[in-house]
Structure formats: C-alpha cells, structure tokens
Design an enzyme around this catalytic site. Structure first.
Site, PDB file in Angstrom:
ATOM      1  N   GLU A   1       0.801  -1.221   0.000  1.00  0.00           N
ATOM      2  CA  GLU A   1       0.000   0.000   0.000  1.00  0.00           C
ATOM      3  C   GLU A   1       0.833   1.270   0.000  1.00  0.00           C
ATOM      4  OE1 GLU A   1      -2.429   0.694   3.519  1.00  0.00           O
ATOM      5  OE2 GLU A   1      -1.664  -1.157   4.355  1.00  0.00           O
TER       6      GLU A   1
ATOM      7  N   SER B   1      -8.175   5.426   8.284  1.00  0.00           N
ATOM      8  CA  SER B   1      -8.717   5.030   9.587  1.00  0.00           C
ATOM      9  C   SER B   1      -7.646   5.269  10.638  1.00  0.00           C
ATOM     10  CB  SER B   1      -9.077   3.552   9.581  1.00  0.00           C
ATOM     11  OG  SER B   1      -9.727   3.203   8.404  1.00  0.00           O
TER      12      SER B   1
ATOM     13  N   SER C   1      -0.455   6.747   8.687  1.00  0.00           N
ATOM     14  CA  SER C   1       0.917   6.329   8.423  1.00  0.00           C
ATOM     15  C   SER C   1       1.729   7.552   8.024  1.00  0.00           C
ATOM     16  CB  SER C   1       0.972   5.324   7.263  1.00  0.00           C
ATOM     17  OG  SER C   1       0.701   4.033   7.737  1.00  0.00           O
TER      18      SER C   1
END
Lengths: 773, 598
Positions: free
Chosen positions: B363, B417, B420
């Site tokens: 990701e 949510s 990072s």
C-alpha cells in the site's frame, strides 16, 4: 492518637473530615520542631512537606584524658563511651487525600510549636483553591511556586539522593519492578509529566530545563472522555474499568484490516490500526470496560509515541514519567512502557519514580529552603519513617477508618556530609552494589526475611542490654521489634516497597528502626570490650608475625584478616558462638577457617603480586571492631606501610552492628600507634590516614561514599582497594569492577549463603582481581 | 455533497458493479431522503450523474431513476425505491437481454453522434431532477455535475432525445417509483436478453449460468488484449483498488478513444461495466463516485480516457465480491490490482467466491506512485497540490496552488482510519517513519459514541457547528492566562476533553461541541506527531493525504496552522485534491507495469 481538628469542630460543614482520627506520632512526626513548610495540592492528593530536626541519642567515644599506660591494666576499657544527644535534620513528607486537608491543617496548627515560620511554599493546581484556607488555618503566607519548576527540582532531588528511585515496569515479569541504580550523572534526562495534559521537559542541569513540547491528550483526556463514554466519574474507577476491558472489541486492529495475512507479512496482527475504529457504527453497543481500555491504550500509546519522538530529537534515552495519570497505577505504567518499547524499538527506557507523588512538594520545599543550600547536602531515605511504594502503610492501618484515605510518608535524613561515587569504579553507571537481588530471587528472599525475623529477638535483647540504665529501654525495644517486624512483613508481600530488596536494605532498615527508638549503637559496649581485649594481644601478634619468613608472613597476615573477620556479631552463626563461648579466641578462629585451597582462592596471584613493586596507596574498608580491626587489619596495614604503600583506612561514619566506626578507629589507631613505631610514624607522616565512609551500614555502597574519602583517593592515587567482611565483600561488591587492583576477603559465616556459593560454613573468599588492560 | 442516503431498500452498490454482466441494481442510485434538504443525493441514473439540488422533488428523482432501465437492453432491471424510503418494488419490466443488444454505432468523442449513451443520457435528463451540481458539503471542491463535462461519457448530448433503439424505450420505463437496476446477465458475448431478473439484491439473485468460457483462456485473453489496443497493454477493464479499514477506493479508467471496431469487439459485460460506472455517480446504498475528482482526457498506457474515482465502505466488500461472482467478472480475465489491508484480507474470498485472483500490492508503494502520478498529470489543467497562505491568520488564510514538481524530500502523512507517516526521498526511496492509531477511524468512532451520529459527513457537519473550547481545558483555564514560564498561550489546549472531568461541564456541552473537540483533538495530535517526524527526519514539507481530509476544511486549516505556528514558519503543510485515492491509482499503475513486465 489525637483527635484531629477538635478546635474547628464548631464550624459548619465537613464535620466528617474534621473528625478523622489521625495518629499524630505516626504521621505528622516531629512537628514540634518543624520549620519550613511547603504544600503541593493536586487534583485529589495533597502533599505536605516540612523540615524538622530530630533529637536522638548517639554513643560517642573518646579517649580517657590520662596517658595510654593505664590501658595495660585488664579492667580498664581502651576508651570511654558517652551517650549524647544529637540533633539531625530530617525532611518529612506526608501525602493524603484532599478531603483531609482541613483536618490536617488544624492538626498542624495545634501542634506547631515553632512560630518563626512565616511563609508556606505552595504549588500544584489546587494551591490557588486552598490558598485562603491555608493562610487562615496556619497563619502563614502562601507563596506560590511554579509547578514545573518544583516538579523538576523534586525530580533532581530524588534521583540524586534516593538509591533505587527509578524503576522500569515489566508487567508479566517477576518482579514487576526493576529498579535502576543511580546514574552518577543524572543529566540530561526527559521528564514527561502526565497531568491533565502532558508536558515534556528536557532537564539539562540542576537549574536549566526547557519545555520542549507537550500534548493535550493526557490524563484529563482519559478522565474527561472516559467519563463521557462510560458515565463513570472517578479516575480510579475508570482505570479499574479499563483493567477489565478488551480493547479489541472497540479498536480496529491490523488483523481486522489485513485478515490473517498479517502473519505472512510480518505484521503484528494485534497492533491497533485505528483506535475506536470499530465503534463507528450505530448498531452496536460497546461495554464500558472495553471503551475504557481502548481509551487507555489510545492515550498511553500516543503519549509514549510523542515521548519517543522528543527523546530521539534530543538524543535522550531515559524518560521519566510522572503525573497523576501514572502515579503508581500498574495499568498505566504497563501501557506507557509498552508504548515506549514499541515506538523506540527498545532504544528508549520508560522509567518511573518511587516518590513520583512527592516531586512537587519536594521541589516547593527546596525552593523555599534555598538559603539553607539543601543541595549541598546528601540526603538518605529513612526506611523506618517512610511508607514503601504502593504501600498503604500497614503500620497505620489500625488507626484508620474504613475510608479509603491513607497517609503515605517519606522521610529523608540529612547526611552529615555529601556522598559521591568512588572514583575507582570501573563503570559507575553500571555499578550495582548488591550481589543478590532479593526482589528477583524469591528463594533467597524467603531465606533472608526469615533469617532477619529469627534474629530479631537477639537484636531486641541486645538493644535492651546496651542501655542498662534506661527505664524505658524495654518498651522502646518492643516498639522497635514491632516496627521492624512490620517492615519485614511488608517486604514479604511487597519486596519492591523500598527499591530493590537486598540483604543490605534489610540491614539498613534495621539500623534505621533501631535509631528510631533511640538505640543508636547497641553494640557500643561490646565493641569497647572487644577492642580492649584485642589491643592487649596486638603486640604479641605482631611479634609472632615479625618472626616469620616473608612468604609465611604474607599468608599469616591474610589468615589474620580472615580470622578477625570471624568475629562478627552480625552473623547469626557467629553471634551464637560468641554468646555461648566468650573465650573464643583469635587462634580458635583461625582453626575454624577453611584450609587452602579456599572456596575462592587467588592467594597465589596475590603473593606473586607482592613480590613485585609496592602499591602506591591502598584503600582499606574495615569491618568489625576488636580482633578484626586490631589483630587482622592493623598488622596487614603495617606490612603495607613497611613496603612503602600508603594506606587509607576507611571506617563507617555511624554505628552499625559491631562494625568499627571512624571515631572508634581513631582511638584504636592512637593506641596501636603507642605500641608500634611503624604505625606511629605513618600516622605522623600521614602515610596512614583514617577516613570515614559516610555510611552507617554493615554493607558498602561504593557509589555513595564520603566526598572527603573520594578526594583523598584521587589525591593519593590509590591503586589497591581492600574490602573485608561478608557485608562489604560478599553481600555487596562481590561483583564490583574497579579500575585498580582489588582484594575482597570474607569468611562465609552463614551456611545458607556458603551453600549457595558452593561452600560450607566458614568457607573463605579470597578474591584478588586485577583489571583488564 | 454526494451524500449517500439510502432512501430505503436494501440496494448496495457493491451488488451493482463489476459483475461481468454488470448487474442491474436499482440501488445504483442514491436517493436523497425527501425532506432532508441538507442531504441531497446525487442521482446518477443510467449514464450520467445529476446532482440533485436540495429542492429536487422526489418524483423527479424517481423518474430519473426510471430512466435507468434504458439500459434494460443490457439486462437492466429496475428496482423501485420510494422517495421517502421504502420497500423495494418488483420491476415491472423484464430486464432487457444482454448487453450486446446495444448497437454499436460509430461514435465520435464529441458525442454528437447518437449513441446509446447519449440517448440514455437524454432520456435521463429529460426527466431527471435537473442537473444542478450536487455541491453540498464538498468543501472547496464541490461535486461537479457530470454533464458539464464534455468528456463524460454520457454528457455531451443535451437532452431531449428520444429512444432510438430498442434499448431506449426502457429509458422511458414508466415506473416512477422504480429505479433502474442494471442486471448484467451472463457472460460476455452471450446472446439474447435474459429472462426478467428479479429486482432482488444481487446476492439473492439466481446465479447466472456459468459463462461459456469453459474454454477459458486464450481466445478470450487475446481478444482482451486487443481490447486495450496493444499487446503489452493489460486488457480492459482497468481498475485499481485500495481496500482500507473503512473505505474501499476504486479507480476506473474509462477509455474514450474506443474505435468503432473496438466497440464492436467489446464484450458486453465489459461494456456494461464501463457504461454503468461512468454513467452513475452513486452505486447502491453506499457507493459514490467522486465526480469532481475525475481526471479527464488522460493518457494512460497509450490510451486516452477518463479516470474515475469511486469509494464505498469496506463493510460492503463481501457484497462486492459476491457481485463479482454473480456477474462472472472472472471471464474478463482482467487482473484486479488491489492494495490496502483488504487486498490481503479478501484475497481468499475473491478467489473462492468470485474466481478472481487479486494482484496484491504494497500500500505504501502504491500510495507514493499514485501520488506522484496524479500530481504529474495535474488536475484537469489545475494543480493537484495546494497549501494555505497565512495559515495563522483566519482572516487571510486561503487556499493556494503549490508546485510539487520537485517533491523530495517530503513527509507524507496518510490519514485513513489510522495514520501512516512516510519520509519520501525519491520515487522509490522512502521509509515508513511511524504511524498512529488516532486517525479518521478514531474521529468517527468517538463521534459515533459521543454524539450518536452515524456517518463521517454527519460528524463533520456537527463539528463545523461546535466549539471545542467548551470541552477542552485551555492553558488559561489552568493558569488564568498564558503560561509564561513555558511560553504557552492561554488559548492553547492544555487538556483535550479536560473540562469533561467536571460533571457540571459535562452537562452543559452540546453534541456539536463534542464532535468539534474530537476533530480538533485528533487533528492536532496528527499534526503534532507529523511535526516531530519532520523535525527528526529534517524535512520541511509535510504532505497530508487520506480520506480523513475529505470535505474536512477544519482539519486542513488546523494542520496548516499547526505546522506553521509550532515550527515558526519552518514547516509547510501541503494538501492534494485527490486526497484519499492515491493508493488506488498506484494499484492501477501497477497493472500497467505488470503488462510491461510480461
């Protein structure tokens, strides 16, 4: 017992608080001499600090006025003992719930004799709120002190003065508390204070600190948000809820997002990806416990993360946590520790403080006492007068109501002289005096606690016997017994109460308790007698040594040191022998010794070394009075002096068991000098110096020694350290690494310990060490 | 605001997309609750999107919906959805047979040639609730009505067209209470119109017969390859998917340079995907196409087209997969490039339920590649990146474009949510610095618990009206003013939710205050961590992305303020228009890379 607040009973309201029964002797001790006051009023707890003086008896020794000839006569003691009153300074800290504040102030007012004090230093969020009350009750002017300044002053103070003040918390480990030995240089460090918000302060020196950051997500967030979410009003109740909850019901975990694949990806599935991530739904109810737990994790993790970021930015690896969010709550210490370990990958250490709750009060006090220069002194925690960590003061319990309020105490004695680390320690930060950590070693703990319990009767007996003229000696001795017994019971259940539990701390606690009840030196008479007997033998012993060849003499000297060491009232096995057979002589003792090879035996290397050039200067830590110091140590010293080695003979500043004190040693040296030319000239030429250690313990902490000793060691370039006796060379310092040669000698006078070390009773430790190049 | 408000009925977008046969699903539409003017839905019937103004009459919407069945020719079904929210209705109309009933007529880009789409568009427009922009609540970038876009598939035409072919009569489907439901029947190339489909939720629909692709592979694949025009191009459809903890982000490349021949060749279910996705702006109850973000006239992998941005909640994932199965998406032999945790979590389901093999992607790689790509192509001629000028002065604070041509090093803060934080030093040199679990999920989760709200939009709306200083304890609440010893302003928050320690204060605050405090707390905390990371990494540009910032001007301005204020102007907060979609774009880019590799 006194009924507290009787004077205010007529006023309205809070009558319940005013009728609290306070045990004044036990809580607000030494109030009649109290001088300076400081108060730290937090959200729920008040911490009161005052400075007072303690009058207690000390046994002083001094030589008789007439010349030494008389001492040849059998009936005469070598010196006289006089019991004198001595005044020492002590800091008292009392912590209690805010609900008791009025009652406590009334009590103080009623018992305060000294009226010179005009000002009270106040800090903490509640200082403003209670300002008028304090001024009215105590007739003292409230001087407000900055919260953070006080906190940091207090933190510096405890870190410098209280060994084992800081600890790391490991939840599932046994013990949960792992205490840190004091770093000789406490600066710089990071202090993270978690009150309603979070303040992160970098402390660089005693007076220089800087607020480097903070966060609004702190204890107030836990409390406020927790109250909203769970309808639970009290902070402690919220923590209790949290300790029962499952945060995984509320938090979105990595495994909730990644499914089972987190394993193959090397992710920890239990990591929280999104706090409260699962509660973003209308159709599910969440339990109070789960929400509280999730909240606790969220806040602890966040604080830990920020602390790590700040620590990294400022290149610091020690972070002390304080504030009401932490205050001894295992659940918050656990989550904070977890977070710090996680975010710093183990590079930063989360440290907590035993006296965290007192920092503000200590700091405020120090602020007010600046003109007395409190920082020039060293202070020591008085185990007798302090409640331990997480202890609800069992000693006080009987006097308290069923109410949850407890009084927690801390007492710090001002030491006569400042203490510093021995300059010869190889690596001061990693030096741990104690050989066995009884907090860690449950078996050893059990043995030693029982051992001290069993020895208690004998100690009480001796204490009473030491004061034949006193009418209340028996009564005081009984009080002593009760106090020490209670301490031992506390330690059975909470071995971490006073830092790392060690044989040393058990011995020290006993000394503190004895002092508490005015038994300053139960062994003074015994020591006096022993010294007298030993002095009579000195010349004979020296002559027979001088008759030996060089090599034989070296072994005889070492054996003499060891044999002398058998004379030790501190060891149960020996005190029994001594009590039953007073004629037990020096030669008898030698026979008791193990034959070579000894249990630990590096004598050959020592002998080899003696064939080489003389040492420049030897530092010798003496142990017992009588035979030990006079027939063991002095001949050894004499030999060193003859070789051209200077000698620093270090003895305890205060009494502990039958250990020779500095003042006794001075008298003994004087007597020996009168008999021996070598010692005489060495004393005159200052090649033999007698110094005090700064300690009153049967054990030896090389990181807390008299500053004068340290200075001398440096000046004279000491290159040999001799540590003698079980307390100093086995219970402590057995593993101590020094920068110079060292000799650790002891006879194991405890069969359990001997067995543990693979030997038997009266096994010999002769450990000669040379530091690696 | 492209607010999804289910008007009732259990349609789910997930049911309606990407089945091979592109299932009919009336739920395609978002129907605004009548009488809920603050929450206009964006009706995207059939081939276009029409923003429904607040005042859009329900009937209009429904009619618009009725236009959907224009696609009946492709098997569209209808599903009624009463305006006020109500039960589903049975379709009155047999779903039209397969997709290939659509006549392929040469079609110019301008769209002046009548096409099905155009017709449909017209059909819809003719009764749609007019095309006012669905602008509510989109913050700075309100949704653009698709029809204003000349490149939008269905847009060119202006209305009025009547049905031209057999399909179109469906467009006039008379059922006002029904919304069109696309029902992708069988596999591509299957002939006739199927029997009427029940307007059930797709998961309840009978499984379509196994596609004829028992001869699975080569032929098909070959043709697919040709579909996208070049051998080393992946076959259409081109998707990139980012399955996060809360939201699934899907980007879809719609080729606009389809030649007549290609169109001819285009298998039906492929086409139906294209048409379905590009003509709707809302899918099912919860799927949304962020029309305003559409990148137009983009050349990707040698093809020209539009890039569409679609999102739906992760909890709809299973229905989505089910749909893929029912619509036999696997027959397209496309590679589904997916990233985000869900790519791993749902991989097995994709395989076992829908016979789809996900190509899973990291990701963070995707995030960075997607971001760099989108920034490089720009936002339809406008810059993708922006910042706030005068962030510390509310009066003068305003959005300004920022040129991110030389972006390195940058600190990239991805707020989904959770959060990072990456330090990016070059295109493929980056590291994850840290992350925090206090993210968008926490904001929404706490808001739901504290205020009883249910959606992000709702939570933000409340937050916009609240005052966090009632909830938070400020420095001045403790010190009476500034805390000079530490140089803290009295107005600084000392303790988030600190006032809530007191019962009186708990009793005196509003839900809006709580929502605001939650938003401010989470935002400031992210800002604080990001700032520390920037200092530790010695980076002075902080790029904030992620769907936490969607329609969230409060947070953006707070972050801009925090970066500037606490760094004394040393740090700059940057934002990107396609805030939450970079992972999905990055996944799509990987699809092209894969083909290159082959």
């Amino acid at each position: 017992m006194a009924e507290c607040g009787a004077s205010g009973s007529g006023s309205s309201g809070d009558s319940l608080d005013k009728s609290i029964t306070l045990p004044p002797d036990e809580i607000f001790r030494n109030l009649e001499n109290a001088k300076r006051f400081a108060i730290d009023i937090g959200g729920s707890l008040t911490k009161l600090a005052y400075y007072s003086t303690v009058q207690h008896k000390v046994a002083k020794v001094r030589s008789f006025d007439h010349s030494g000839k008389d001492t040849e006569q059998d009936h005469e003691p070598p010196y006289e003992i006089s019991v004198q009153e001595e005044v020492t300074a002590r800091l008292h800290f009392v912590k209690f719930e805010n609900t008791y504040i009025e009652a406590c102030l009334d009590f103080i007012k009623d018992h305060l004799v000294n009226t010179e004090t005009k000002v009270i230093q106040a800090t903490g969020g509640g200082a403003y709120k209670f300002k008028d009350l304090i001024e009215e009750k105590l007739q003292l002017k409230v001087d407000k002190e900055d919260v953070m300044t006080c906190l940091i002053k207090g933190c510096n103070f405890v870190l410098k003065n209280i060994p084992h003040e800081a600890f790391v918390y490991q939840k599932d480990a046994d013990p949960e508390f792992r205490f840190q030995t004091n770093h000789p240089n406490i600066f710089p460090y990071l202090l993270v204070n978690i009150g309603s918000g979070v303040s992160i302060v970098k402390v660089e020196t005693e007076d220089r600190f800087e607020w480097i950051g903070g966060s609004s997500i702190g204890g107030g967030t836990f409390w406020g948000l927790g109250a909203l979410l769970t309808k639970t009003k009290k902070f402690d109740e919220l923590l209790h809820l949290a300790s029962k909850g499952q945060h995984t019901n509320v938090d979105m975990l990595v495994q909730d997002i990644y499914g089972g694949a987190h394993q193959t990806l090397g992710l920890s599935g239990n990591l929280i990806a999104s706090s409260f991530g699962k509660s973003a739904t209308a159709d599910k109810e969440f339990s109070k416990e789960d929400m509280a737990k999730s909240l606790l994790h969220m806040i602890s993790n966040d604080i830990g993360q920020l602390a790590c970021l700040y620590a990294r930015l400022h290149c610091l690896d020690r972070v002390y946590f304080g504030g009401f969010f932490i205050r001894g709550h295992p659940v918050t210490m656990r989550t904070i520790t977890y977070s710090i370990n996680f975010f710093s990958k183990g590079e930063v250490q989360a440290l907590f403080l035993r006296h965290e709750g007192y920092l503000g009060a200590i700091g405020a006090f120090l602020k007010g006492a600046e003109q007395d220069n409190p920082n020039q002194y060293s202070w020591g925690e008085n185990y007798a007068g302090s409640s331990g960590l997480m202890s609800s003061s069992p000693e006080l319990c009987p006097t308290q109501r069923a109410r949850s309020g407890t009084f927690d105490l801390l007492e710090m004695d001002r030491l006569e002289r400042p203490l510093v680390s021995l300059p010869l320690l190889l690596d001061p930060p990693s030096y741990v005096p104690d050989t066995v950590d009884l907090t860690d070693d449950a078996l050893a703990r059990k043995y030693w606690l029982t051992c001290f319990e069993e020895a208690l009767d004998g100690v009480v007996k001796r204490a009473v016997a030491s004061q034949p003229g006193s009418v209340d000696a028996a009564e005081r001795a009984e009080k002593f017994r009760q106090k020490y017994w209670n301490k031992l019971q506390t330690l059975r259940h909470q071995p971490f109460a006073y830092g790392t539990l060690t044989v040393r701390s058990l011995l020290d606690t006993r000394e503190h308790c004895l002092n508490e009840f005015n038994f300053p030196d139960p062994y003074s008479k015994v020591k006096q007698k022993d010294n007298g007997v030993a002095l009579k033998c000195f010349q004979r012993v020296v002559h027979s040594l001088d008759a030996l060849g060089w090599e034989e003499r070296q072994l005889a000297l070492v054996k003499g040191l060891l044999a002398g060491n058998v004379f030790d009232w501190g060891a149960k096995a020996v005190s029994e022998v001594l009590e039953s057979d007073p004629q037990f002589g020096f030669e008898e003792a030698k026979k008791k010794l193990q034959e070579r090879p000894w249990l630990v035996d590096s004598y050959s290397r020592w002998l080899q070394r003696l064939k080489g050039p003389p040492h420049k200067c030897a530092l010798i830590f003496a142990d017992n009075s009588g035979v030990d110091v006079i027939l063991g140590v002095f001949p050894f010293v004499r030999e060193l002096l003859s070789r051209g080695t200077e000698v620093i003979l270090a003895c305890n500043s205060g009494p502990a068991l039958n250990d020779v004190t500095h003042s006794e040693a001075l008298l003994v040296a004087e007597r020996v000098a009168a008999m021996d030319a070598v010692v005489r000239s060495a004393l005159r030429e200052e090649r033999l110096l007698l110094v005090q250690t700064g300690s009153s313990s049967p054990c030896l902490d090389l990181s807390r020694l008299d500053k004068g000793l340290a200075v001398l060691v440096r000046e004279r370039g000491a290159d040999l350290v001799v540590i003698e006796g079980m307390g100093r060379a086995v219970h402590t310092n057995y593993h101590a690494a020094l920068r110079c040669e060292s000799l650790k000698l002891a006879v194991l006078k405890n069969s359990w310990l001997a067995e543990r070390l693979g030997g038997r009773l009266f096994s010999v430790i002769f450990k000669y060490e040379v530091p690696a190049e | 605001m492209l607010k999804l408000v289910g008007g009732g009925g259990g349609q789910y977008w997930a049911c309606s997309v990407t089945g091979t046969g592109l299932g009919g699903e009336g739920a395609v539409f978002e129907v605004a609750r009548v009488g809920d003017p603050g929450k206009a839905g964006c009706v995207g019937p059939a081939w276009g999107c029409v923003g429904i103004p607040d005042s859009a009459p329900g009937a209009g919407m429904l009619q618009a919906g009725a236009a959907g069945p224009a696609r009946g020719g492709q098997g569209a079904e209808e599903e009624g959805e009463p305006a006020g929210g109500g039960e589903e209705r049975q379709p009155r109309h047999p779903p039209a047979p397969a997709l290939r009933l659509l006549n392929r007529k040469p079609r110019g880009r301008s769209g002046e040639i009548k096409t099905t789409e155009n017709d449909l568009q017209r059909g819809r427009l003719s009764r749609g609730p007019r095309s006012a922009p669905p602008a509510l609540g989109m913050g700075d970038h309100g949704g653009l009505p698709e029809r204003s876009d000349p490149h939008a598939p269905g847009s060119p035409a202006v209305a009025g067209a009547v049905a031209v072919n057999g399909l179109l009569h469906n467009g006039f489907h008379p059922t006002p209470v029904q919304l069109p439901r696309l029902c992708g029947r069988g596999p591509a190339g299957v002939g006739d119109a199927g029997p009427p489909r029940l307007p059930l939720q797709p998961e309840l629909q009978p499984q379509p017969p196994p596609p004829q692709h028992d001869s699975p592979a080569k032929k098909c694949r070959l043709r697919r390859r040709m579909d996208s025009g070049r051998k080393n191009r992946p076959p259409f459809p081109w998707f990139g998917m980012d399955i996060g903890g809360t939201l699934v982000k899907l980007v879809y490349f719609e080729p606009k340079d389809i030649t007549a021949e290609e169109e001819q060749e285009e298998v039906e279910n492929l086409k139906s995907i294209r048409k379905y996705l590009t003509s709707n702006t809302a899918y099912g109850k919860t799927g949304i196409r962020d029309v305003h973000l559409e990148l137009k006239n983009l050349t990707m992998c040698g093809r020209k087209g539009n890039l569409h941005f679609i999102r739906f909640p992760s909890c709809a994932m299973h229905r989505f997969i089910q749909m893929g199965s029912e619509k036999n998406f696997s027959s397209l032999h496309t590679t589904l490039c997916a990233t985000g945790g869900g790519a791993f979590k749902f991989e097995e389901d994709f395989r076992t339920i829908a016979d789809l093999q996900l190509h899973k992607l990291d990701e963070l790689d995707c995030l960075i590649q997607g971001l760099l790509y989108v920034d490089s192509v720009g936002f339809n001629g406008k810059p993708e990146c922006y910042y706030f000028e005068n962030p510390t002065n509310p009066e003068l604070c305003q959005k300004k474009p920022y040129c991110l041509d030389n972006p390195y090093p940058m600190l990239l803060v991805n707020m989904g949510s959770g959060v990072s934080i990456l330090a990016v030093y070059s295109k493929d040199n980056y590291k994850r610095v840290t992350g925090t679990s206090l993210g968008g999920g926490t904001f929404l989760g706490l808001c739901c618990l504290l205020t009883g709200c249910e959606t992000f939009e709702e939570a933000l709306e409340m937050a916009a009206k609240g005052d966090s200083t009632n909830v938070d304890k400020l420095v001045k609440d403790i010190y009476g003013g500034d805390y000079e010893r530490f140089g803290l302003q009295g107005s600084a928050v000392a303790s988030s939710f600190g006032n809530m320690m007191s019962k009186e204060k708990r009793d005196s605050i509003s839900k809006e205050d709580l929502a605001r405090a939650t938003l401010v707390t989470i935002t400031n905390n992210i800002g604080s961590i990001a700032r520390m990371c920037a200092l530790n990494e010695n980076i002075d540009r902080v790029v904030f992305v992620g769907n936490f910032l969607r329609i969230n001007m409060v947070s953006m301005k707070l972050l801009a303020y925090a970066m500037d204020f606490w760094s004394k102007g040393q740090l700059k907060a940057l934002f990107l228009e396609h805030e939450g979609y970079f992972g999905a774009v990055g996944a799509l880019l990987e699809l092209f890379k894969m083909s290159d590799d082959q």
